[in-house]
Design an enzyme around this catalytic site. Structure first.
Site, mmCIF file in Angstrom:
data_model
loop_
_atom_site.group_PDB
_atom_site.id
_atom_site.type_symbol
_atom_site.label_atom_id
_atom_site.label_comp_id
_atom_site.label_asym_id
_atom_site.label_seq_id
_atom_site.Cartn_x
_atom_site.Cartn_y
_atom_site.Cartn_z
ATOM 1 N N GLU A 112 -5.571 3.940 6.296
ATOM 2 C CA GLU A 112 -6.907 4.003 5.696
ATOM 3 C C GLU A 112 -7.500 2.608 5.737
ATOM 4 O O GLU A 112 -6.860 1.654 5.270
ATOM 5 C CB GLU A 112 -6.828 4.520 4.265
ATOM 6 N N GLU A 168 -1.297 6.879 -1.101
ATOM 7 C CA GLU A 168 -1.368 6.010 -2.285
ATOM 8 C C GLU A 168 -0.580 6.598 -3.453
ATOM 9 O O GLU A 168 -1.096 6.782 -4.558
ATOM 10 C CB GLU A 168 -2.833 5.750 -2.661
#
Length: 792
Positions: A506, A427
Site C-alpha cells: 500500500e 495492517e
C-alpha cells in the site's frame, strides 16, 4: 445446440416470478442453475421466517444479487458511522420458492453462495444448513435429504445480519450481494473446487499442464472411474484429450487423480495477450459420463526475485498496482460485472497493471475479469485477526473461522492465472504481540501453501519497525515481504537481509514513493491507495473516501494523469491548474484534493477569478518535450525531467485556449487543450457502449455533461438532470462522484457535479431500441439510443 437447450429448460421459470422449476434433460450429468430471480425479501427479523409454512406473500419481490443497505437513506445517526458511509445496517431475510423434477430424486443437490453479507444463516424447508459469519467468502450447503420432488415446493430461507456496528472500516453492503445457484450432480461427482491446474514447466516451445482432480463417491457402493481430460485452446477449439489411470472410489470416500498434459507452442498468459485455456474434466464409469466440469486456467511462469523483483514469462517489470475496495458506488456491494470492466478499462489506460483486493476476497467473477483483461492480482484475506479495529469486525470469528475461510478462498481462486500472490491481512494489530502473531501467521501461511503451493504469501505490514517485524522473525515467515507506505523502511529491510523479496502492499501518490520503486531493482512493485474512491471511511457530510485515481463514477482525477505519465508507455500530455486553498472546499465544483501538498488541482481554464492574475499551470507528460500555448502564443518548451516531476509554467490568465503539445524526436505525438467555459447552455449525453443485454451483470453508463454554446464543459455547473427512458430499458441507478452528496442512488435524476452526472441503464429485453433523454431546466436536452441485444 443440445447444451444450450438444456440450460434453457433447466432454468425455466413458470407460473409466477417466485417459483422456479428445475427439470432434467436426457443425457446430462450436471445441472448448474442460477436461482436469482423472484426472491422474497423483508427488512427486519420476523420470527419463524425460516419455516416452510411461513407466509411471505407481503414481502418485497426482487432479484439477487441485492444490496439493501445502498438504498439508504444516508443519515449521520446510522450506526455504521463514517466507516460504513452513514448507510443503514440491520437484519434482512430472503426466501426463495422452487420445485424440482421427480427425475432428480436420487441425485445430490447443492446450494452455492458467492457471498452473503454478513453472519448468514441458511435453511432449506425449515432445516438449518449452517452459519457463515464472514461476508466475503463463498460457501456451499448440501440440500440432499431435505427436499421435495415433483409438485411439492421447496423454500430456501436466508437471514443476513450486520446489525452489530461498526463492523468494518469501509462500506461492506448487506444481503445476498453476490451470485447464487443450485448444483445437481450424480452421487459420484467432482469435489467442490476439487480441480487444480498448474503449469510446472513453461517455455515458448512447450508447457506441461498438470491437472489434479478429486472425485467424491456419495453412493452406497464402490465405483471404478477414470477421468477424461480435454484441453481447449484460447480459440475455443479442443486441442487434445487424455485419460487418467482408473481408480476405485470407495462408498463414502474420495480419490485424487493427477495427469500431465504437454502443450506445444503454448499461448502464454501475459498482460498484453491474456490467453485463457480450459480443461474439461469428465468422470467416466464403464464409458458413461457421471460428471463433467470445465475449468479455466492460464499457462504462464512467474516469480519474485530478491535482487530483481517480479518476473513473468522471463520478462522483468514493475508491478504498478492499485488497491480496490469491493463496492461499485451507486450499486453498493452488488456490482454488475460490466461496471467493473469499465473501471478496469480506464485504469488500464492509465498504466495500471495490478489489483490488490483490499482487504478481503473479491467476487469470483471479478477474478475472471482480471484473467481476461490481463491484470495481476494480490488476493487478500483479512483486515483483522484476533485484535479488533472495530467492535463487531472479523476478530470476533477469527479463531474459529480463519483457517476454514482461508482454505475455501484458496481452493476457489487457485486456478486464476491473474493471481500472483496471496495476502494474509492488512495492517494487522496483532503484530506487536510477536509470539502470538508469529504463531497465527505461520498457521495461515501453512494453509495457503497446503492448498496452493505454487504462489507466494505476503502481508501488508504496518509500521514493522515499531513492532520489530524485521528483527523478531515475523516478516521472514512471509514468502514476499509486504509493507504499507514508508518505502525507505522496506528498502532498508532488504539491505539488512538481501535475500528478502519485497513488495509495496500500500503506497501513496507522492512522486517520492514512485521513485523508490522506479530506481530500486529489488522493489517488485507497489499498490496505490487507492485506485478508485470508495464508500465509507469518511466524515460527515462526506459519505465516501477521496483517495482514488478515479472518482466513484470512474472519472479520472488530475493525479491519475500524473500517474499515467509515470506508468504508461503511450505518449500523453495533460494540463491542470494548481491552486492553494482556500478558496476551494470539498463541496466546490472542480475540487480535487492533493494529499501531498494540501493543494487543489483543477483541470479547466475557467478559474473563479476572471480578472487579470497568474495561474500555476502544471503539465503531466511522458513525452521528451512539451510546449505550452496560450491562445496560440508559445509560452516555451520544457524537456522531460529525470526526477519524474511535472513541467510547470506561471501563466497570466486570459480567457480562451490553453494547449500543451507533446513531442518525441521533434514529432507531435500527444496534445491536450483547455478552453474557458461560458454559461451553461445544453446537455451532451454519451453512452459508454452502443448495446445492452438483459442480464444482471450488464449495464450501460450514460454520461450527461453540462456545456456552453461551444460545447465546452462548464466545471461549476450543478444543474439537476432528469433521465427518461423509452423502449426495453430502465434507469437502475444515478451518480455524480460527489463524496458529500446525500442524494439517493436509486432515482431517475441527479444533480451535476463538476459539470457532469451519470445514469446507469439496464436492458429489460433482448430486442429493441432503448432511448435515454436527459433534461435540465433552462438547458437544451439531449438523447442517445442504445440497442438491446441477446446476452449469455
Amino acid at each position: 445446440m443440445k447444451q444450450t437447450l438444456a440450460r434453457m429448460i433447466t432454468g425455466l421459470l413458470i407460473a409466477s416470478a417466485w417459483l422456479l422449476v428445475v427439470v432434467r434433460t436426457e443425457g446430462q450429468s450436471r445441472w448448474q442453475v442460477p436461482i436469482e430471480s423472484g426472491w422474497r425479501f423483508t427488512l427486519g427479523d420476523p420470527p419463524t421466517a425460516e419455516k416452510i409454512t411461513f407466509d411471505d406473500a407481503g414481502w418485497r419481490t426482487l432479484d439477487v444479487p441485492h444490496d439493501w443497505s445502498i438504498e439508504g437513506p444516508f443519515d449521520e445517526k446510522n450506526p455504521t458511522g463514517g466507516a460504513g458511509g452513514f448507510l443503514p445496517a440491520g437484519v434482512g431475510w430472503y426466501r426463495k420458492h422452487f420445485t424440482l423434477s421427480p427425475d432428480h430424486a436420487g441425485r445430490r443437490v447443492f446450494l452455492d453462495f458467492d457471498g452473503v453479507m454478513a453472519n448468514s444463516d441458511v435453511w432449506i424447508n425449515g432445516f438449518h444448513l449452517g452459519k457463515r459469519p464472514y461476508g466475503y467468502v463463498s460457501f456451499r450447503y448440501e440440500l440432499t435429504g431435505h427436499l421435495s420432488f415433483g409438485k411439492g415446493s421447496n423454500v430456501i430461507a436466508v437471514r443476513a445480519d450486520n446489525s452489530g456496528q461498526p463492523a468494518s472500516r469501509w462500506y461492506s453492503g448487506a444481503g445476498i450481494y453476490r451470485h447464487v445457484r443450485l448444483l445437481i450432480t450424480n452421487p459420484v461427482h467432482l469435489d467442490q473446487w476439487g480441480t487444480f491446474i498448474t503449469t510446472p514447466q513453461v517455455s515458448a516451445e512447450s508447457a506441461t499442464v498438470l491437472v489434479q482432480s478429486t472425485v467424491v463417491n456419495q453412493s452406497e457402493s464402490a465405483r471404478k472411474v477414470v477421468l477424461e481430460i480435454t484441453l481447449v485452446g484460447p480459440n475455443g477449439q479442443p486441442m487434445k484429450s487424455v485419460k487418467t489411470d482408473p481408480q476405485t472410489v470407495s462408498a463414502g470416500g474420495s480419490a485424487d487423480f493427477k495427469q500431465n498434459v504437454v502443450v506445444r507452442n503454448p499461448g502464454r498468459w501475459n498482460l498484453e495477450q491474456p490467453a485463457i485455456y480450459k480443461a474439461r474434466v469428465n468422470v467416466l464409469a464403464s464409458g458413461v459420463t457421471l460428471d463433467e466440469e470445465s475449468t479455466a486456467f492460464g499457462i504462464r511462469e512467474f516469480r519474485f526475485e530478491s535482487a530483481t523483483g517480479f518476473w513473468l514469462n522471463g520478462r522483468n517489470f514493475k508491478i504498478k498496482g492499485v488497491c480496490l475496495h469491493h463496492d461499485g458506488s451507486a450499486f453498493g456491494a452488488a456490482v454488475p460485472l460490466r461496471a467493473w470492466e469499465r473501471r478496469l478499462e480506464i485504469l488500464k489506460e492509465l498504466g495500471v497493471n495490478a489489483i490488490r483486493t483490499a482487504h478481503n476476497p473479491p467476487a469470483p467473477e471479478f477474478l475472471d475479469l482480471c484473467d481476461r483483461m490481463g491484470f495481476l492480482v494480490m488476493d487478500e484475506m483479512f483486515d483483522s485477526w484476533t485484535l479488533a479495529k472495530n467492535p463487531h469486525d472479523y476478530h470476533l470469528y477469527f479463531n474459529e473461522w480463519s483457517k476454514t475461510d482461508t482454505r475455501d478462498i484458496v481452493r476457489r481462486d487457485r486456478n486464476h492465472p491473474s493471481i500472483i500472490v496471496y495476502s494474509t491481512g492488512n495492517e494487522i494489530r496483532d503484530t506487536p504481540q510477536a509470539e502470538m502473531a508469529k504463531k497465527i501467521l505461520s498457521g495461515l501461511v501453512e494453509v495457503f501453501h497446503e492448498h496452493d503451493p505454487t504462489r507466494p504469501v505476503s502481508q501488508g505490514l504496518f509500521r514493522p519497525n515499531v513492532s520489530h517485524d524485521y528483527d523478531n522473525g515475523l516478516a521472514d515467515i512471509l514468502d514476499v515481504v509486504g509493507q504499507n507506505y514508508r518505502e525507505n523502511e522496506i528498502l532498508a529491510a532488504h539491505q539488512q537481509k538481501p535475500t528478502r523479496k519485497i513488495l509495496g502492499t500500500e503506497n501513496g501518490h507522492a512522486r517520492t514513493a514512485w521513485l523508490a520503486l522506479r530506481d530500486n531493482a529489488p522493489y517488485a512493485g507497489q499498490f496505490l491507495w487507492s485506485g478508485i474512491d470508495y464508500l465509507g471511511e469518511s466524515r460527515w457530510p462526506g459519505i465516501a473516501n477521496s483517495s482514488g485515481l478515479l472518482d466513484r463514477t470512474g472519472t479520472p482525477r488530475s493525479l491519475a494523469y500524473e500517474r499515467q505519465s509515470w506508468w504508461s508507455d503511450k505518449p500523453m500530455v495533460y494540463i491542470t491548474r494548481r491552486v492553494a486553498p482556500p478558496p476551494a472546499t470539498p463541496t466546490d465544483p472542480g475540487y480535487e484534493p492533493d494529499q501531498r501538498r494540501q493543494q487543489v488541482l483543477f483541470s479547466d481554464w475557467t478559474p473563479r477569478n476572471s480578472t487579470a492574475h497568474e495561474e500555476n499551470v502544471e503539465v503531466y507528460s511522458n513525452c521528451d518535450e512539451v510546449e505550452l500555448f496560450l491562445n496560440g502564443r508559445s509560452l516555451g518548451s520544457k524537456q522531460l525531467p529525470r526526477d519524474a516531476s511535472s513541467r510547470n509554467w506561471k501563466v497570466p490568465f486570459e480567457p480562451g485556449s490553453l494547449k500543451a503539445v507533446g513531442r518525441n524526436g521533434g514529432r507531435t505525438v500527444a496534445s491536450h487543450e483547455l478552453q474557458t467555459a461560458g454559461k451553461p447552455a445544453k446537455i451532451i449525453l454519451t453512452a459508454d457502449r452502443t448495446t445492452a443485454a438483459p442480464t444482471w451483470d450488464d449495464v450501460s453508463y450514460l454520461k450527461a455533461e453540462i456545456v456552453d454554446e461551444k460545447g465546452v464543459l462548464v466545471p461549476g455547473a450543478n444543474d439537476l438532470v432528469a433521465f427518461a427512458v423509452s423502449g426495453p430499458g430502465a434507469v437502475v441507478a444515478v451518480d455524480n462522484g460527489n463524496n458529500s452528496s446525500h442524494e439517493p442512488f436509486q432515482a431517475n435524476h441527479r444533480r451535476a457535479y463538476q459539470g457532469r452526472c451519470f445514469a446507469m441503464v439496464k436492458a429489460k429485453d433482448s430486442r429493441g431500441q432503448i432511448r435515454i433523454t436527459a433534461v435540465a431546466s433552462g438547458l437544451a436536452s439531449a438523447s442517445v439510443t442504445i440497442r438491446a441485444v441477446a446476452g449469455p
